[in-house]
Motif scaffolding. Structure first.
Motif, PDB file in Angstrom:
ATOM      1  N   SER A 116      68.933  41.614  49.626  1.00 52.53           N
ATOM      2  CA  SER A 116      68.566  40.471  48.790  1.00 52.53           C
ATOM      3  C   SER A 116      67.052  40.384  48.594  1.00 52.53           C
ATOM      4  O   SER A 116      66.576  39.889  47.575  1.00 52.53           O
ATOM      5  N   LEU A 117      66.303  40.891  49.557  1.00 45.12           N
ATOM      6  CA  LEU A 117      64.842  40.847  49.455  1.00 45.12           C
ATOM      7  C   LEU A 117      64.302  41.859  48.446  1.00 45.12           C
ATOM      8  O   LEU A 117      63.282  41.623  47.805  1.00 45.12           O
ATOM      9  N   VAL A 118      64.984  43.003  48.316  1.00 46.46           N
ATOM     10  CA  VAL A 118      64.499  44.040  47.399  1.00 46.46           C
ATOM     11  C   VAL A 118      65.245  44.042  46.066  1.00 46.46           C
ATOM     12  O   VAL A 118      64.862  44.754  45.132  1.00 46.46           O
ATOM     13  N   GLY A 119      66.317  43.259  45.978  1.00 49.21           N
ATOM     14  CA  GLY A 119      67.031  43.151  44.712  1.00 49.21           C
ATOM     15  C   GLY A 119      67.982  44.283  44.402  1.00 49.21           C
ATOM     16  O   GLY A 119      68.340  44.503  43.243  1.00 49.21           O
ATOM     17  N   ARG A 120      68.427  45.022  45.404  1.00 50.11           N
ATOM     18  CA  ARG A 120      69.426  46.075  45.203  1.00 50.11           C
ATOM     19  C   ARG A 120      70.143  46.327  46.518  1.00 50.11           C
ATOM     20  O   ARG A 120      69.650  45.953  47.587  1.00 50.11           O
ATOM     21  N   ASP A 121      71.310  46.949  46.440  1.00 49.94           N
ATOM     22  CA  ASP A 121      72.065  47.245  47.650  1.00 49.94           C
ATOM     23  C   ASP A 121      71.415  48.405  48.406  1.00 49.94           C
ATOM     24  O   ASP A 121      71.138  49.457  47.815  1.00 49.94           O
ATOM     25  N   LEU A 122      71.175  48.181  49.679  1.00 51.02           N
ATOM     26  CA  LEU A 122      70.597  49.221  50.529  1.00 51.02           C
ATOM     27  C   LEU A 122      71.690  49.865  51.372  1.00 51.02           C
ATOM     28  O   LEU A 122      72.525  49.171  51.956  1.00 51.02           O
ATOM     29  N   ASP A 123      71.675  51.173  51.446  1.00 53.17           N
ATOM     30  CA  ASP A 123      72.626  51.933  52.262  1.00 53.17           C
ATOM     31  C   ASP A 123      71.946  52.244  53.597  1.00 53.17           C
ATOM     32  O   ASP A 123      71.060  53.096  53.671  1.00 53.17           O
ATOM     33  N   LEU A 124      72.374  51.569  54.642  1.00 57.93           N
ATOM     34  CA  LEU A 124      71.704  51.719  55.937  1.00 57.93           C
ATOM     35  C   LEU A 124      71.875  53.109  56.530  1.00 57.93           C
ATOM     36  O   LEU A 124      71.134  53.491  57.444  1.00 57.93           O
ATOM     37  N   LEU A 125      72.840  53.881  56.045  1.00 60.19           N
ATOM     38  CA  LEU A 125      73.008  55.245  56.529  1.00 60.19           C
ATOM     39  C   LEU A 125      72.038  56.211  55.848  1.00 60.19           C
ATOM     40  O   LEU A 125      71.857  57.341  56.310  1.00 60.19           O
ATOM     41  N   ASP A 126      71.404  55.760  54.766  1.00 60.72           N
ATOM     42  CA  ASP A 126      70.374  56.552  54.101  1.00 60.72           C
ATOM     43  C   ASP A 126      69.038  56.265  54.771  1.00 60.72           C
ATOM     44  O   ASP A 126      68.649  55.101  54.943  1.00 60.72           O
ATOM     45  N   ALA A 127      68.324  57.288  55.173  1.00 62.33           N
ATOM     46  CA  ALA A 127      67.101  57.097  55.963  1.00 62.33           C
ATOM     47  C   ALA A 127      66.073  56.226  55.241  1.00 62.33           C
ATOM     48  O   ALA A 127      65.511  55.294  55.832  1.00 62.33           O
ATOM     49  N   GLN A 128      65.799  56.520  53.970  1.00 55.86           N
ATOM     50  CA  GLN A 128      64.787  55.737  53.257  1.00 55.86           C
ATOM     51  C   GLN A 128      65.224  54.281  53.080  1.00 55.86           C
ATOM     52  O   GLN A 128      64.425  53.356  53.257  1.00 55.86           O
ATOM     53  N   ASP A 129      66.481  54.061  52.763  1.00 61.83           N
ATOM     54  CA  ASP A 129      66.972  52.688  52.632  1.00 61.83           C
ATOM     55  C   ASP A 129      66.914  51.956  53.966  1.00 61.83           C
ATOM     56  O   ASP A 129      66.607  50.763  54.030  1.00 61.83           O
ATOM     57  N   ASN A 130      67.236  52.659  55.048  1.00 60.55           N
ATOM     58  CA  ASN A 130      67.195  52.048  56.378  1.00 60.55           C
ATOM     59  C   ASN A 130      65.774  51.621  56.736  1.00 60.55           C
ATOM     60  O   ASN A 130      65.547  50.493  57.207  1.00 60.55           O
ATOM     61  N   VAL A 131      64.831  52.509  56.495  1.00 58.71           N
ATOM     62  CA  VAL A 131      63.430  52.188  56.776  1.00 58.71           C
ATOM     63  C   VAL A 131      62.968  51.032  55.897  1.00 58.71           C
ATOM     64  O   VAL A 131      62.284  50.109  56.363  1.00 58.71           O
ATOM     65  N   THR A 132      63.352  51.059  54.624  1.00 55.71           N
ATOM     66  CA  THR A 132      62.986  49.973  53.722  1.00 55.71           C
ATOM     67  C   THR A 132      63.537  48.640  54.216  1.00 55.71           C
ATOM     68  O   THR A 132      62.830  47.619  54.209  1.00 55.71           O
ATOM     69  N   ALA A 133      64.780  48.647  54.680  1.00 55.39           N
ATOM     70  CA  ALA A 133      65.393  47.419  55.191  1.00 55.39           C
ATOM     71  C   ALA A 133      64.584  46.847  56.353  1.00 55.39           C
ATOM     72  O   ALA A 133      64.254  45.657  56.387  1.00 55.39           O
ATOM     73  N   GLY A 134      64.271  47.696  57.338  1.00 52.90           N
ATOM     74  CA  GLY A 134      63.510  47.214  58.486  1.00 52.90           C
ATOM     75  C   GLY A 134      62.133  46.705  58.103  1.00 52.90           C
ATOM     76  O   GLY A 134      61.675  45.670  58.600  1.00 52.90           O
ATOM     77  N   VAL A 135      61.474  47.405  57.188  1.00 51.18           N
ATOM     78  CA  VAL A 135      60.116  47.029  56.803  1.00 51.18           C
ATOM     79  C   VAL A 135      60.092  45.707  56.027  1.00 51.18           C
ATOM     80  O   VAL A 135      59.254  44.837  56.294  1.00 51.18           O
ATOM     81  N   VAL A 136      61.014  45.527  55.080  1.00 50.19           N
ATOM     82  CA  VAL A 136      60.977  44.281  54.304  1.00 50.19           C
ATOM     83  C   VAL A 136      61.406  43.089  55.164  1.00 50.19           C
ATOM     84  O   VAL A 136      60.947  41.962  54.929  1.00 50.19           O
ATOM     85  N   MET A 137      62.256  43.324  56.158  1.00 50.20           N
ATOM     86  CA  MET A 137      62.571  42.240  57.083  1.00 50.20           C
ATOM     87  C   MET A 137      61.334  41.859  57.895  1.00 50.20           C
ATOM     88  O   MET A 137      61.064  40.673  58.111  1.00 50.20           O
ATOM     89  N   LEU A 138      60.582  42.856  58.323  1.00 49.48           N
ATOM     90  CA  LEU A 138      59.333  42.564  59.039  1.00 49.48           C
ATOM     91  C   LEU A 138      58.367  41.786  58.160  1.00 49.48           C
ATOM     92  O   LEU A 138      57.703  40.849  58.621  1.00 49.48           O
TER      93      LEU A 138
END
Length: 375
Positions: free
Chosen positions: A306-328
């Motif tokens: 919801s923060l980046v405006g698209r569905d993130l796939d946590l099994l994808d390395a770049q999406d996983n890193v993006t998820a952690g970073v935007v939460m931070l």
């Protein structure tokens, strides 16, 4: 780690039973400075007194919450309590802790079990020991350690191996490598599943179970057993990642740093969290179904999406890193300090605001802040 936070109904707070508030030494009192990982029960055991005595002497209102740097009055060193003298048998040996030693090292040296050393000293598996501490060992001798070890091997077969920790190692990485669970290594080594490993530290790797139900992802983390549905999902994700080609640790490290810069997050902080969570290992999966390099659970992934405006796939390395970073990034904007943001990442910000930091959260925050300075 938003990843592995037990539900509010089972907060990971160390509960301490208070003994009568009487001192057990007669040599007066001196000042002790609380160190990271200390608990009142461990301090009381070291100084031959009771938790109740420390509570009464220091006017402590919350025995489960003491902070590194806090100063407490403790019985003066030099004279043992009568209760300690009665409980320590003549065969007990006092070991002075040296730099780099752990309870499991000491137990192995004297040919006794980790649990017996913990019990003899009033310690928990999560307690930390420090150079200079005195540890009582009952029922073993340094000369008999090798003999006891050989005897154990003869009676139980090749039940365990040892592993010397190298740079980048994490418990989840080692569990995957040896085909055992994180909790199995933690129990065998006398440490917490959430403990930070030290280069050069010796771990005991238990024998992989022959059961068809054996799996590198266990069902318990930090003393909390997760529901079967959560554990099943975690194991499915582990198996998917085990078969995928994923970035190397050095590639993950570079990815975390560049993603953090792109989103305006301190790269050193993001690197410290990713290192502590997974050792920059994208194949890491916890019993809470915390996935990948940033150890993000599904609910965290939905928030990050919801923060980046698209569905993130946590099994994808770049999406996983993006998820952690935007939460931070979001946590940093919602709190007044980096420490609170880190606590929110691990425990959940709502829980931190309503309940304060749990004891393991404070240790986690201190570890992250220390790691950040090394990145």
């Amino acid at each position: 780690m938003v990843a592995a936070t037990p539900p509010p109904a089972a907060p990971p707070v160390e509960l301490v039973a208070l003994a009568p508030a009487t001192t057990s030494r007669s040599g007066g009192w001196e000042t002790y400075r609380v160190r990271e990982g200390d608990t009142l029960s461990a301090i009381a055991a070291r100084h031959g007194t009771t938790v109740g005595a420390l509570v009464a002497r220091n006017g402590i209102r919350r025995p489960n919450v003491i902070m590194p740097g806090e100063r407490l009055e403790v019985p003066r060193s030099g004279s043992s309590s009568s209760s300690t003298k009665r409980s320590a048998p003549a065969t007990g040996t006092v070991h002075r802790v040296r730099a780099g030693e752990t309870i499991s090292h000491i137990a192995a040296r004297y040919g006794v079990s980790v649990s017996s050393v913990l019990k003899a000293n009033g310690l928990r598996a999560s307690s930390l020991i420090h150079p200079g501490d005195r540890i009582t060992v009952r029922g073993g001798t340094s000369g008999g350690a090798a003999k006891a070890s050989r005897s154990a091997k003869r009676s139980s077969g090749p039940a365990s191996r040892t592993h010397t920790v190298r740079s980048g190692d994490t418990l989840s990485h080692l569990a995957a490598r040896y085909g055992v669970s994180v909790d199995g290594i933690a129990r065998a080594s006398g440490i917490r599943a959430a403990s930070m490993l030290r280069v050069g530290q010796t771990l005991r790797i238990p024998k992989a179970s022959a059961s068809s139900n054996a799996h590198p992802v266990g069902d318990t983390f930090a003393g909390f057993r997760y529901p079967d549905g959560v554990v099943s999902a975690a194991r499915r994700n582990h198996d998917i990642l085990a078969k995928r080609s994923v970035p190397s640790r050095s590639e993950i490290k570079a990815m975390v740093a560049s993603t953090a810069r792109r989103h305006g997050v301190d790269p050193r902080l993001a690197l410290a969290i990713s290192y502590q969570e997974s050792g920059w290992n994208h194949r890491a999966v916890s019993p809470a179904n915390a996935v990948g390099a940033m150890q993000v659970i599904p609910a965290g992934g939905e928030w990050a999406s919801s923060l980046v405006g698209r569905d993130l796939d946590l099994l994808d390395a770049q999406d996983n890193v993006t998820a952690g970073v935007v939460m931070l990034r979001a946590l940093g904007r919602s709190t007044s300090s980096t420490e609170l943001a880190v606590a929110g990442y691990y425990q959940g910000l709502t829980s931190v605001r309503e309940r304060g930091m749990y004891s393991d959260t404070r240790r986690y925050v201190a570890t992250i802040m220390r790691l950040r300075g090394t990145m």
